[in-house]
Design a protein around this motif. Structure first.
Motif, PDB file in Angstrom:
ATOM      1  N   VAL A  50       0.795  -1.229   0.000  1.00  0.00           N
ATOM      2  CA  VAL A  50       0.000   0.000   0.000  1.00  0.00           C
ATOM      3  C   VAL A  50       0.830   1.282   0.000  1.00  0.00           C
ATOM      4  O   VAL A  50       0.718   2.129  -0.881  1.00  0.00           O
ATOM      5  CB  VAL A  50      -0.964   0.013   1.204  1.00  0.00           C
ATOM      6  N   TRP A  51       1.677   1.450   1.028  1.00  0.00           N
ATOM      7  CA  TRP A  51       2.117   2.802   1.363  1.00  0.00           C
ATOM      8  C   TRP A  51       3.128   3.387   0.391  1.00  0.00           C
ATOM      9  O   TRP A  51       3.033   4.568   0.027  1.00  0.00           O
ATOM     10  CB  TRP A  51       2.623   2.833   2.800  1.00  0.00           C
TER      11      TRP A  51
ATOM     12  N   VAL B  99      -1.155  14.801  -6.162  1.00  0.00           N
ATOM     13  CA  VAL B  99      -2.054  15.633  -5.355  1.00  0.00           C
ATOM     14  C   VAL B  99      -1.276  16.729  -4.639  1.00  0.00           C
ATOM     15  O   VAL B  99      -1.566  17.923  -4.786  1.00  0.00           O
ATOM     16  CB  VAL B  99      -2.820  14.761  -4.337  1.00  0.00           C
ATOM     17  N   ASP B 100      -0.282  16.343  -3.838  1.00  0.00           N
ATOM     18  CA  ASP B 100       0.436  17.302  -3.010  1.00  0.00           C
ATOM     19  C   ASP B 100       1.265  18.265  -3.857  1.00  0.00           C
ATOM     20  O   ASP B 100       1.251  19.474  -3.624  1.00  0.00           O
ATOM     21  CB  ASP B 100       1.334  16.549  -2.021  1.00  0.00           C
ATOM     22  N   VAL B 101       1.993  17.764  -4.838  1.00  0.00           N
ATOM     23  CA  VAL B 101       2.901  18.605  -5.630  1.00  0.00           C
ATOM     24  C   VAL B 101       2.207  19.230  -6.834  1.00  0.00           C
ATOM     25  O   VAL B 101       2.255  20.450  -7.034  1.00  0.00           O
ATOM     26  CB  VAL B 101       4.130  17.797  -6.085  1.00  0.00           C
ATOM     27  N   ALA B 102       1.553  18.413  -7.661  1.00  0.00           N
ATOM     28  CA  ALA B 102       1.006  18.909  -8.932  1.00  0.00           C
ATOM     29  C   ALA B 102      -0.402  19.471  -8.812  1.00  0.00           C
ATOM     30  O   ALA B 102      -0.882  20.121  -9.746  1.00  0.00           O
ATOM     31  CB  ALA B 102       1.032  17.796  -9.983  1.00  0.00           C
ATOM     32  N   GLY B 103      -1.081  19.214  -7.695  1.00  0.00           N
ATOM     33  CA  GLY B 103      -2.430  19.751  -7.525  1.00  0.00           C
ATOM     34  C   GLY B 103      -3.399  19.257  -8.573  1.00  0.00           C
ATOM     35  O   GLY B 103      -4.153  20.030  -9.165  1.00  0.00           O
ATOM     36  N   ILE B 104      -3.424  17.954  -8.794  1.00  0.00           N
ATOM     37  CA  ILE B 104      -4.284  17.370  -9.815  1.00  0.00           C
ATOM     38  C   ILE B 104      -5.736  17.780  -9.615  1.00  0.00           C
ATOM     39  O   ILE B 104      -6.222  17.905  -8.490  1.00  0.00           O
ATOM     40  CB  ILE B 104      -4.137  15.833  -9.818  1.00  0.00           C
ATOM     41  N   ARG B 105      -6.426  17.998 -10.736  1.00  0.00           N
ATOM     42  CA  ARG B 105      -7.822  18.423 -10.658  1.00  0.00           C
ATOM     43  C   ARG B 105      -8.611  17.793 -11.804  1.00  0.00           C
ATOM     44  O   ARG B 105      -8.036  17.265 -12.756  1.00  0.00           O
ATOM     45  CB  ARG B 105      -7.922  19.940 -10.712  1.00  0.00           C
ATOM     46  N   ALA B 106      -9.920  17.856 -11.684  1.00  0.00           N
ATOM     47  CA  ALA B 106     -10.793  17.294 -12.712  1.00  0.00           C
ATOM     48  C   ALA B 106     -10.482  17.931 -14.060  1.00  0.00           C
ATOM     49  O   ALA B 106     -10.274  19.137 -14.164  1.00  0.00           O
ATOM     50  CB  ALA B 106     -12.253  17.519 -12.343  1.00  0.00           C
ATOM     51  N   GLY B 107     -10.449  17.087 -15.095  1.00  0.00           N
ATOM     52  CA  GLY B 107     -10.198  17.566 -16.437  1.00  0.00           C
ATOM     53  C   GLY B 107      -8.747  17.538 -16.854  1.00  0.00           C
ATOM     54  O   GLY B 107      -8.434  17.710 -18.041  1.00  0.00           O
ATOM     55  N   ASP B 108      -7.830  17.337 -15.903  1.00  0.00           N
ATOM     56  CA  ASP B 108      -6.414  17.241 -16.253  1.00  0.00           C
ATOM     57  C   ASP B 108      -6.142  15.996 -17.088  1.00  0.00           C
ATOM     58  O   ASP B 108      -6.825  14.973 -16.945  1.00  0.00           O
ATOM     59  CB  ASP B 108      -5.546  17.154 -14.989  1.00  0.00           C
TER      60      ASP B 108
ATOM     61  N   GLU C 154      -1.722  13.608   6.494  1.00  0.00           N
ATOM     62  CA  GLU C 154      -2.683  13.901   5.427  1.00  0.00           C
ATOM     63  C   GLU C 154      -2.647  12.815   4.360  1.00  0.00           C
ATOM     64  O   GLU C 154      -3.692  12.392   3.845  1.00  0.00           O
ATOM     65  CB  GLU C 154      -2.368  15.264   4.813  1.00  0.00           C
ATOM     66  N   ALA C 155      -1.436  12.341   4.025  1.00  0.00           N
ATOM     67  CA  ALA C 155      -1.304  11.292   3.011  1.00  0.00           C
ATOM     68  C   ALA C 155      -1.914   9.987   3.487  1.00  0.00           C
ATOM     69  O   ALA C 155      -2.632   9.305   2.733  1.00  0.00           O
ATOM     70  CB  ALA C 155       0.169  11.088   2.660  1.00  0.00           C
ATOM     71  N   VAL C 156      -1.619   9.598   4.723  1.00  0.00           N
ATOM     72  CA  VAL C 156      -2.173   8.359   5.275  1.00  0.00           C
ATOM     73  C   VAL C 156      -3.695   8.433   5.314  1.00  0.00           C
ATOM     74  O   VAL C 156      -4.393   7.462   4.963  1.00  0.00           O
ATOM     75  CB  VAL C 156      -1.591   8.076   6.668  1.00  0.00           C
ATOM     76  N   ALA C 157      -4.247   9.581   5.722  1.00  0.00           N
ATOM     77  CA  ALA C 157      -5.706   9.737   5.767  1.00  0.00           C
ATOM     78  C   ALA C 157      -6.302   9.633   4.363  1.00  0.00           C
ATOM     79  O   ALA C 157      -7.340   8.983   4.163  1.00  0.00           O
ATOM     80  CB  ALA C 157      -6.068  11.077   6.396  1.00  0.00           C
ATOM     81  N   PHE C 158      -5.657  10.258   3.375  1.00  0.00           N
ATOM     82  CA  PHE C 158      -6.135  10.205   1.990  1.00  0.00           C
ATOM     83  C   PHE C 158      -6.156   8.776   1.481  1.00  0.00           C
ATOM     84  O   PHE C 158      -7.153   8.313   0.902  1.00  0.00           O
ATOM     85  CB  PHE C 158      -5.221  11.072   1.118  1.00  0.00           C
ATOM     86  N   VAL C 159      -5.045   8.061   1.675  1.00  0.00           N
ATOM     87  CA  VAL C 159      -4.957   6.695   1.169  1.00  0.00           C
ATOM     88  C   VAL C 159      -5.914   5.773   1.916  1.00  0.00           C
ATOM     89  O   VAL C 159      -6.604   4.940   1.300  1.00  0.00           O
ATOM     90  CB  VAL C 159      -3.507   6.178   1.270  1.00  0.00           C
ATOM     91  N   THR C 160      -5.988   5.917   3.228  1.00  0.00           N
ATOM     92  CA  THR C 160      -6.882   5.060   4.019  1.00  0.00           C
ATOM     93  C   THR C 160      -8.327   5.236   3.591  1.00  0.00           C
ATOM     94  O   THR C 160      -9.067   4.255   3.415  1.00  0.00           O
ATOM     95  CB  THR C 160      -6.729   5.369   5.520  1.00  0.00           C
ATOM     96  N   GLU C 161      -8.739   6.477   3.390  1.00  0.00           N
ATOM     97  CA  GLU C 161     -10.111   6.733   2.949  1.00  0.00           C
ATOM     98  C   GLU C 161     -10.368   6.092   1.589  1.00  0.00           C
ATOM     99  O   GLU C 161     -11.409   5.487   1.356  1.00  0.00           O
ATOM    100  CB  GLU C 161     -10.375   8.240   2.874  1.00  0.00           C
ATOM    101  N   GLY C 162      -9.397   6.216   0.690  1.00  0.00           N
ATOM    102  CA  GLY C 162      -9.551   5.605  -0.624  1.00  0.00           C
ATOM    103  C   GLY C 162      -9.634   4.096  -0.567  1.00  0.00           C
ATOM    104  O   GLY C 162     -10.408   3.473  -1.307  1.00  0.00           O
ATOM    105  N   LEU C 163      -8.841   3.487   0.331  1.00  0.00           N
ATOM    106  CA  LEU C 163      -8.890   2.033   0.495  1.00  0.00           C
ATOM    107  C   LEU C 163     -10.238   1.586   1.043  1.00  0.00           C
ATOM    108  O   LEU C 163     -10.832   0.610   0.567  1.00  0.00           O
ATOM    109  CB  LEU C 163      -7.770   1.583   1.438  1.00  0.00           C
TER     110      LEU C 163
END
Length: 335
Positions: A126-127, A138-147, A282-291
């Motif tokens: 996972v990690w 997400v953190d560096v490139a700031g991905i968004r819808a439509g990219d 923040e990263a762990v929370a993001f990944v955990t929620e997605g899992l």
């Protein structure tokens, strides 16, 4: 006794040994884990070859990712319990806390009680992959819808994680792979399009797929000669996140394109996220929620028993995998 993976000299997979050492005792802020599965990454291969950012201290133990059961807690560790199923977030050097072994120490801040639906094999997968992809996209490139996101080495565990995170953000994922052999598997993994870099002209194909716009985000662990094509394929104002250097040949760079397309070339490493307490949380929370939601799913390509550790490294370096290579410790890989 306790078997750990070590090497006594720099070299190929054959230098790896299973050395018997005493079971370590956790000191303040440490956790002793009886492992059930270990995740294998390019980082371990590069470390063994002496090509990683941190030089090994010989005889060197190895390993960033493990999943297992807590056997003991050091002084001052809170929020974790003996007998709990956990996995390890890579947030340390392999010289300090190598985790490829039967009983290993990890700093408490790196130990996470992963979602219960994961097997130990999945938890060991996972990690590294998801936090690397999260950090870059997400953190560096700031991905968004439509990219549109170009994902190099897309069949790697990080590449597959990037495809999932791109979809989660509402972006389009274009997978790059050397030949068409993995095209079907990458499409099945969720890639919107696949470009075989040795068989197709990457900039032309990207322009065709994006109506001439190019890709706003490029996520690349390779470098080398191929980077010139990625610069050409990037959209004006694009961000190229470089998180590896698998190809160490000199990289040609058209400074004119970087300048006039206003491109950002950004080096990124996992530890930028995992050694910062707030960004790691923040990263762990993001990944955990997605899992938990099923939006992020680790892909295990193949599992090897611990006795076959050298063969697992050979398989990794052959480059045929789609997803994560895992080492099983014992026979029970369910929590």
């Amino acid at each position: 006794m306790n078997r750990v993976v070590r090497f006594h000299e720099i070299g190929g997979p054959d230098v790896l040994r299973l050395d018997e050492v005493p079971v370590p005792q956790p000191g303040p802020g440490e956790v002793l884990i009886r492992t059930r599965a270990l995740g294998l990454n390019r980082a371990e291969s590069m470390f063994r070859l002496g090509q990683y950012g941190t030089a090994p201290v010989l005889p060197a133990s190895i390993g960033y990712e493990a999943a297992g059961v807590i056997e003991a807690l050091g002084e001052g560790v809170h929020g974790l319990t003996v007998g709990e199923a956990v996995s390890v977030v890579p947030s340390f050097t392999m010289n300090d806390y190598p985790v490829h072994g039967e009983a290993v120490l990890a700093p408490a801040h790196a130990v996470v009680a992963h979602p219960g639906q994961l097997s130990f094999e999945e938890a060991a997968s996972v990690w590294m992959q998801f936090i690397t992809a999260y950090g870059g996209l997400v953190d560096v490139a700031g991905i968004r819808a439509g990219d549109t996101v170009l994902i190099s080495a897309a069949s790697s565990s990080v590449g597959l994680a990037a495809i999932q995170i791109a979809h989660q953000a509402g972006a389009r994922a274009i997978a790059l792979t050397r030949t068409g052999a993995k095209r079907r598997q990458l499409l099945d993994a969720g890639a919107d399009d696949v470009i075989a870099t040795a068989e197709e002209d990457v900039p032309s194909r990207v322009r065709e797929l994006t109506n001439g716009q190019g890709a706003r985000i490029v996520f690349d662990p390779v470098g080398g000669n191929a980077l010139a094509d990625l610069v050409a394929a990037a959209a004006p104002g694009g961000v190229l996140v470089l998180y590896g250097v698998l190809d160490r040949t000199p990289t040609p760079l058209d400074i004119g394109q970087v300048l006039f397309k206003r491109l950002t070339l950004r080096g990124f490493t996992l530890h930028e996220i995992t050694t910062d307490a707030q960004r790691r949380a923040e990263a762990v929370a993001f990944v955990t929620e997605g899992l938990v939601k099923g939006e992020l799913v680790p892909t295990v390509d193949k599992a090897f028993p611990l006795d076959d550790i050298a063969e697992a490294h050979r398989y990794l370096e052959a480059g045929g995998q789609v997803g994560k290579i895992v080492i099983t410790v014992g026979t029970d890989t369910t929590p």
